[in-house]
Design an enzyme around this catalytic site. Structure first.
Site, PDB file in Angstrom:
ATOM      1  N   ARG A 165       0.828  -1.213   0.000  1.00  0.00           N
ATOM      2  CA  ARG A 165       0.000   0.000   0.000  1.00  0.00           C
ATOM      3  C   ARG A 165       0.856   1.254   0.000  1.00  0.00           C
ATOM      4  O   ARG A 165       0.556   2.234   0.676  1.00  0.00           O
ATOM      5  CB  ARG A 165      -0.947  -0.005   1.196  1.00  0.00           C
ATOM      6  CG  ARG A 165      -1.729  -1.304   1.208  1.00  0.00           C
ATOM      7  CD  ARG A 165      -3.095  -1.250   1.693  1.00  0.00           C
ATOM      8  NE  ARG A 165      -3.769  -2.364   1.039  1.00  0.00           N
ATOM      9  CZ  ARG A 165      -5.027  -2.356   0.662  1.00  0.00           C
ATOM     10  NH1 ARG A 165      -5.756  -1.318   0.863  1.00  0.00           N
ATOM     11  NH2 ARG A 165      -5.543  -3.397   0.069  1.00  0.00           N
ATOM     12  N   SER A 243     -10.695   0.292   2.881  1.00  0.00           N
ATOM     13  CA  SER A 243     -10.008   0.053   4.156  1.00  0.00           C
ATOM     14  C   SER A 243      -9.576   1.392   4.738  1.00  0.00           C
ATOM     15  O   SER A 243      -8.852   2.135   4.081  1.00  0.00           O
ATOM     16  CB  SER A 243      -8.745  -0.774   3.941  1.00  0.00           C
ATOM     17  OG  SER A 243      -9.062  -2.041   3.456  1.00  0.00           O
ATOM     18  N   GLU A 341      -5.095   4.742   6.436  1.00  0.00           N
ATOM     19  CA  GLU A 341      -4.625   4.507   5.064  1.00  0.00           C
ATOM     20  C   GLU A 341      -4.941   5.654   4.102  1.00  0.00           C
ATOM     21  O   GLU A 341      -4.065   6.087   3.358  1.00  0.00           O
ATOM     22  CB  GLU A 341      -5.206   3.201   4.527  1.00  0.00           C
ATOM     23  CG  GLU A 341      -4.869   3.014   3.066  1.00  0.00           C
ATOM     24  CD  GLU A 341      -5.098   1.603   2.602  1.00  0.00           C
ATOM     25  OE1 GLU A 341      -4.376   0.712   3.056  1.00  0.00           O
ATOM     26  OE2 GLU A 341      -5.995   1.406   1.787  1.00  0.00           O
TER      27      GLU A 341
END
Ligand code: EPU
Length: 358
Positions: A165, A243, A341
């Protein structure tokens, strides 16, 4: 196309209220050269901010910036062999539609990345990944404009410094505008990756319904679409940005110690004796599945996703309150810090670091 005082609340999948000073929508690369020449010549000091599909950003109520929206379209076939195809995809192509198109052509590799919201240009920024596949498994290059120096660059996958990520684009916000992504896809219909969770069994069912013994990439894609639709809310129905927290990576000894108190803790081994822990599990065990601070609540099917129950009205402050509350509860129970995130955009377009809003 240049718009002043433009409402972006419909341009972010979390549906946060946001009014931007200026928004420039780009439908070809030359428009960016033209706009940047104008921007440089006009002593205009408004900071620049690149907004793609808006599915991984948390926007401020007032964004005092010039927002660039790369909406260039097109999928170009560069090379075709018996084994693979090289394609170049323009940044404004919808990611999921790209996945559907490539599978329909018999070009494989993206099937595990079905139903990820957003546009192709943003995919390299957080190196999108799901069900055991990450974008960098098939990414060949990125063509991007370097905003500080007004120059175009062709970057290799190693230039992009991909991680879980993560990429150098994410670490250098407001620096690059991605315009094209080069992908190499394969043509071997027997090559699939279905080891994650229920993917194999659902894909097998699709194959058998079609009279085949072995699942093909299209079956895997259909299985992943089903699984995601069950667990993840559709942003059009219940705004969210996927997420919300990353799965924290802790060391093996810390994980072993936690297993004593929490025998069911979910973790995946990583290189260098590290363990990636399922943040959704931690949040659920902290009693927060479906909880939060209204109107920002975790999703009832997947606690890792924060949802906005007051679309176009809730603000970044509401998100900060829920985020801090959830992260604190998890820390109190497990002594693990879970990190946000999505990208936190401040009023002057600078990016908030870590979990802090400032
Ligand atoms: N879990 C719980 N409770 C929850 C959520 C999850 O106990 O509320 C447990 C599950 O039972 C499972 C484990 O946690 O044992 C992992 O859950 P899941 O398979 O749903 O995956 P994840 O680790 O929560 C990651 C990605 C997702 C991606 C899936 C599938 C991150 C931060 N998220 O989620 O990405 O779709 O794996 O590969 O790595 C996204 O980026 O928007 C996104 C949804």
């Amino acid at each position: 196309m240049l718009k002043q005082q433009h409402d972006l609340s419909q341009a972010n999948t979390m549906a946060l209220a946001c009014m931007a000073d200026t928004v420039v929508t780009l439908t070809d690369e030359a428009q960016l050269d033209d706009f940047m020449a104008y921007y440089r010549d006009n002593d205009e000091q408004a900071p620049l901010f690149v907004l793609s599909g808006g599915s991984n950003v948390l926007l401020p109520a007032t964004l005092q910036a010039t927002v660039l929206q790369p909406h260039m379209r097109g999928i170009h076939l560069l090379e075709h062999t018996d084994d693979y195809v090289d394609i170049e995809v323009m940044a404004g192509e919808n990611w999921h539609e790209l996945v559907l198109y490539t599978i329909s052509q018999g070009w494989y590799g993206l099937e595990n990345l079905a139903l990820i919201p957003g546009l192709t240009g943003a995919a390299p920024v957080q190196n999108i990944g799901a069900y055991g596949v990450q974008l960098d498994d098939c990414l060949q290059y990125v063509r991007a404009y370097h905003l500080p120096s007004n120059t175009w660059h062709q970057l290799t996958a190693s230039d992009c410094q991909f991680g879980y990520r993560d990429s150098m684009f994410k670490r250098a916000p407001n620096t690059w505008l991605i315009s094209r992504v080069g992908l190499r896809l394969h043509k071997d219909a027997t090559r699939i990756l279905a080891s994650y969770g229920d993917v194999q069994s659902v894909a097998q069912r699709y194959a058998e319904q079609d009279g085949r013994q072995q699942p093909m990439p299209a079956d895997v894609m259909q299985a992943i679409i089903d699984i995601r639709q069950q667990k993840l809310p559709d942003p059009k129905q219940l705004p969210n940005c996927g997420s919300f927290f990353q799965n924290p990576i802790i060391n093996q000894s810390q994980f072993t110690a936690l297993q004593v108190s929490f025998p069911n803790i979910v973790g995946y081994p990583m290189p260098d004796s590290m363990v990636k822990v399922a943040a959704g599990w931690l949040i659920e065990q902290a009693g927060l599945k479906g909880g939060g601070i209204a109107p920002i609540m975790t999703h009832t099917q997947q606690a890792l996703v924060l949802t906005n129950h007051a679309p176009f009205m809730a603000t970044q402050e509401d998100v900060a309150a829920a985020q801090d509350y959830i992260a604190n509860c998890v820390y109190e129970k497990f002594a693990i810090t879970i990190m946000r995130e999505p990208v936190w955009v401040q009023a002057d377009a600078t990016i908030g670091l870590g979990n802090h809003a400032i």
